[in-house]
Every structure is written in structure tokens, then in C-alpha cells.
Write a protein that holds these residues in place. Structure first.
Motif, PDB file in Angstrom:
ATOM      1  N   GLY A 169      -3.393  69.354   6.287  1.00  9.92           N
ATOM      2  CA  GLY A 169      -3.070  68.392   5.236  1.00  9.92           C
ATOM      3  C   GLY A 169      -1.886  68.744   4.361  1.00  9.92           C
ATOM      4  N   GLY A 170      -1.209  69.841   4.636  1.00  9.67           N
ATOM      5  CA  GLY A 170      -0.045  70.230   3.825  1.00  9.67           C
ATOM      6  C   GLY A 170       1.177  69.384   4.138  1.00  9.67           C
ATOM      7  N   ASP A 171       1.941  69.057   3.113  1.00  7.95           N
ATOM      8  CA  ASP A 171       3.150  68.242   3.258  1.00  7.95           C
ATOM      9  C   ASP A 171       4.221  69.019   4.030  1.00  7.95           C
ATOM     10  OD1 ASP A 171       5.087  66.294   2.947  1.00  7.95           O
ATOM     11  OD2 ASP A 171       5.539  66.825   0.880  1.00  7.95           O
ATOM     12  N   LYS A 172       4.858  68.353   4.994  1.00  6.96           N
ATOM     13  CA  LYS A 172       5.888  68.994   5.813  1.00  6.96           C
ATOM     14  C   LYS A 172       7.302  68.694   5.321  1.00  6.96           C
ATOM     15  CE  LYS A 172       3.534  71.157   8.881  1.00  6.96           C
ATOM     16  NZ  LYS A 172       3.642  72.596   8.950  1.00  6.96           N
ATOM     17  N   GLY A 173       7.429  67.887   4.244  1.00  9.31           N
ATOM     18  CA  GLY A 173       8.747  67.610   3.686  1.00  9.31           C
ATOM     19  C   GLY A 173       9.527  66.533   4.422  1.00  9.31           C
ATOM     20  N   ARG A 174       8.864  65.784   5.282  1.00  9.11           N
ATOM     21  CA  ARG A 174       9.525  64.695   6.012  1.00  9.11           C
ATOM     22  C   ARG A 174       8.772  63.406   5.742  1.00  9.11           C
ATOM     23  NH1 ARG A 174       8.586  68.543  10.005  1.00  9.11           N
ATOM     24  NH2 ARG A 174       7.164  67.185  11.108  1.00  9.11           N
ATOM     25  N   GLU A 175       9.492  62.291   5.758  1.00 10.75           N
ATOM     26  CA  GLU A 175       8.862  60.979   5.591  1.00 10.75           C
ATOM     27  C   GLU A 175       9.415  60.015   6.636  1.00 10.75           C
ATOM     28  OE1 GLU A 175       9.360  59.472   1.631  1.00 10.75           O
ATOM     29  OE2 GLU A 175       7.884  60.852   0.808  1.00 10.75           O
ATOM     30  N   VAL A 176       8.606  59.022   6.975  1.00  7.26           N
ATOM     31  CA  VAL A 176       9.027  57.945   7.865  1.00  7.26           C
ATOM     32  C   VAL A 176       8.655  56.624   7.205  1.00  7.26           C
ATOM     33  CG1 VAL A 176       8.775  59.314   9.973  1.00  7.26           C
ATOM     34  CG2 VAL A 176       6.882  57.905   9.187  1.00  7.26           C
ATOM     35  N   THR A 177       9.389  55.585   7.547  1.00  8.73           N
ATOM     36  CA  THR A 177       9.072  54.244   7.079  1.00  8.73           C
ATOM     37  C   THR A 177       8.476  53.485   8.243  1.00  8.73           C
ATOM     38  OG1 THR A 177      10.935  54.298   5.552  1.00  8.73           O
ATOM     39  CG2 THR A 177      10.035  52.136   6.074  1.00  8.73           C
ATOM     40  N   SER A 178       7.370  52.793   7.993  1.00  9.61           N
ATOM     41  CA  SER A 178       6.727  52.017   9.046  1.00  9.61           C
ATOM     42  C   SER A 178       6.196  50.720   8.457  1.00  9.61           C
ATOM     43  CB  SER A 178       5.593  52.822   9.680  1.00  9.61           C
ATOM     44  OG  SER A 178       5.103  52.165  10.830  1.00  9.61           O
ATOM     45  N   THR A 179       6.190  49.669   9.280  1.00  8.67           N
ATOM     46  CA  THR A 179       5.689  48.377   8.835  1.00  8.67           C
ATOM     47  C   THR A 179       4.322  48.104   9.435  1.00  8.67           C
ATOM     48  OG1 THR A 179       6.916  47.303  10.616  1.00  8.67           O
ATOM     49  CG2 THR A 179       7.968  47.362   8.461  1.00  8.67           C
ATOM     50  N   LYS A 180       3.537  47.318   8.714  1.00 11.07           N
ATOM     51  CA  LYS A 180       2.163  47.022   9.096  1.00 11.07           C
ATOM     52  C   LYS A 180       2.078  46.515  10.537  1.00 11.07           C
ATOM     53  CE  LYS A 180      -1.864  44.383   7.697  1.00 11.07           C
ATOM     54  NZ  LYS A 180      -2.428  43.473   6.696  1.00 11.07           N
TER      55      LYS A 180
ATOM     56  N   TYR B  49       0.109  61.552   9.489  1.00  6.62           N
ATOM     57  CA  TYR B  49       0.787  60.822   8.419  1.00  6.62           C
ATOM     58  C   TYR B  49      -0.168  60.467   7.295  1.00  6.62           C
ATOM     59  CZ  TYR B  49       4.441  60.217  11.886  1.00  6.62           C
ATOM     60  OH  TYR B  49       5.404  60.453  12.821  1.00  6.62           O
ATOM     61  N   LYS B  50       0.403  60.375   6.078  1.00  9.72           N
ATOM     62  CA  LYS B  50      -0.346  59.970   4.890  1.00  9.72           C
ATOM     63  C   LYS B  50       0.552  59.029   4.089  1.00  9.72           C
ATOM     64  CE  LYS B  50      -2.288  62.002   0.725  1.00  9.72           C
ATOM     65  NZ  LYS B  50      -2.470  63.237  -0.007  1.00  9.72           N
ATOM     66  N   LEU B  51       0.028  57.871   3.685  1.00  5.61           N
ATOM     67  CA  LEU B  51       0.795  56.897   2.913  1.00  5.61           C
ATOM     68  C   LEU B  51       1.111  57.468   1.539  1.00  5.61           C
ATOM     69  CD1 LEU B  51       1.954  54.000   2.740  1.00  5.61           C
ATOM     70  CD2 LEU B  51      -0.249  53.310   1.801  1.00  5.61           C
ATOM     71  N   VAL B  52       2.405  57.480   1.166  1.00  8.05           N
ATOM     72  CA  VAL B  52       2.803  57.992  -0.145  1.00  8.05           C
ATOM     73  C   VAL B  52       3.436  56.921  -1.024  1.00  8.05           C
ATOM     74  CG1 VAL B  52       3.021  60.415   0.500  1.00  8.05           C
ATOM     75  CG2 VAL B  52       4.968  58.896   0.804  1.00  8.05           C
ATOM     76  N   ASP B  53       4.043  55.880  -0.433  1.00  9.49           N
ATOM     77  CA  ASP B  53       4.699  54.844  -1.226  1.00  9.49           C
ATOM     78  C   ASP B  53       4.591  53.501  -0.510  1.00  9.49           C
ATOM     79  OD1 ASP B  53       6.194  53.589  -3.206  1.00  9.49           O
ATOM     80  OD2 ASP B  53       8.116  54.191  -2.341  1.00  9.49           O
ATOM     81  N   PRO B  54       3.542  52.716  -0.830  1.00  9.66           N
ATOM     82  CA  PRO B  54       3.402  51.420  -0.169  1.00  9.66           C
ATOM     83  C   PRO B  54       4.526  50.468  -0.571  1.00  9.66           C
ATOM     84  CG  PRO B  54       1.689  51.718  -1.826  1.00  9.66           C
ATOM     85  CD  PRO B  54       2.473  52.993  -1.760  1.00  9.66           C
ATOM     86  N   THR B  55       4.895  49.585   0.340  1.00 12.58           N
ATOM     87  CA  THR B  55       5.915  48.587   0.068  1.00 12.58           C
ATOM     88  C   THR B  55       5.379  47.576  -0.937  1.00 12.58           C
ATOM     89  OG1 THR B  55       6.814  48.860   2.283  1.00 12.58           O
ATOM     90  CG2 THR B  55       7.383  46.835   1.125  1.00 12.58           C
ATOM     91  N   LYS B  56       6.217  47.208  -1.879  1.00 14.85           N
ATOM     92  CA  LYS B  56       5.811  46.236  -2.896  1.00 14.85           C
ATOM     93  C   LYS B  56       6.321  44.857  -2.486  1.00 14.85           C
ATOM     94  CE  LYS B  56       6.212  50.111  -5.870  1.00 14.85           C
ATOM     95  NZ  LYS B  56       6.298  51.092  -4.816  1.00 14.85           N
ATOM     96  N   HIS B  57       5.422  43.889  -2.328  1.00 19.34           N
ATOM     97  CA  HIS B  57       5.765  42.535  -1.927  1.00 19.34           C
ATOM     98  C   HIS B  57       5.604  41.590  -3.103  1.00 19.34           C
ATOM     99  CE1 HIS B  57       5.868  43.516   2.352  1.00 19.34           C
ATOM    100  NE2 HIS B  57       4.765  44.221   2.164  1.00 19.34           N
TER     101      HIS B  57
END
Length: 59
Positions: free
Chosen positions: A24-35, A49-57
Motif C-alpha cells: 500500500g505504499g505510494d510509488k510516486g507515480r500517477e495515471v489518469t483513467s476514465t470511468k 492503483y488507488k484513487l487520489v483525485d476524482p474528476t470534477k464534473h
């Protein structure tokens, strides 16, 4: 901690996903993905993966 998502799993919510290690430790990388799209492969086995910033609609 919420369960991590594995590569290839359909994305539950659009947004930025942090790559996390086997424990569960953060690896310092992020990806963007759509539903609905599958999450991409990770660089090493056991990562997820763990959601950190959901898209605001606008509604």
C-alpha cells in the motif's frame, strides 16, 4: 486503507490514480483513467492503483 485496484480492472471513477506497492505504499507515480476503461499495466508485479483525485464534473 481502501482496497487497491489491480491493473486491467475497469476504472470505477474518472480521475488521477496513484500507483501503490504490494503493502500500500505510494510509488510516486500517477495515471489518469476514465470511468469504464481498464487500468493500465504497472511497472512491477504486485503494484496496484488507488484513487487520489476524482474528476470534477459540472451537473
Amino acid at each position: 486503507m481502501a482496497d487497491k485496484l489491480t491493473p486491467g480492472t475497469p476504472t470505477p471513477k474518472s480521475g488521477q490514480y496513484s500507483v501503490v506497492g504490494p503493502r500500500g505504499g505510494d510509488k510516486g507515480r500517477e495515471v489518469t483513467s476514465t470511468k469504464g476503461n481498464p487500468l493500465p499495466p504497472t511497472q512491477k508485479p504486485g503494484e496496484g492503483y488507488k484513487l487520489v483525485d476524482p474528476t470534477k464534473h459540472k451537473k
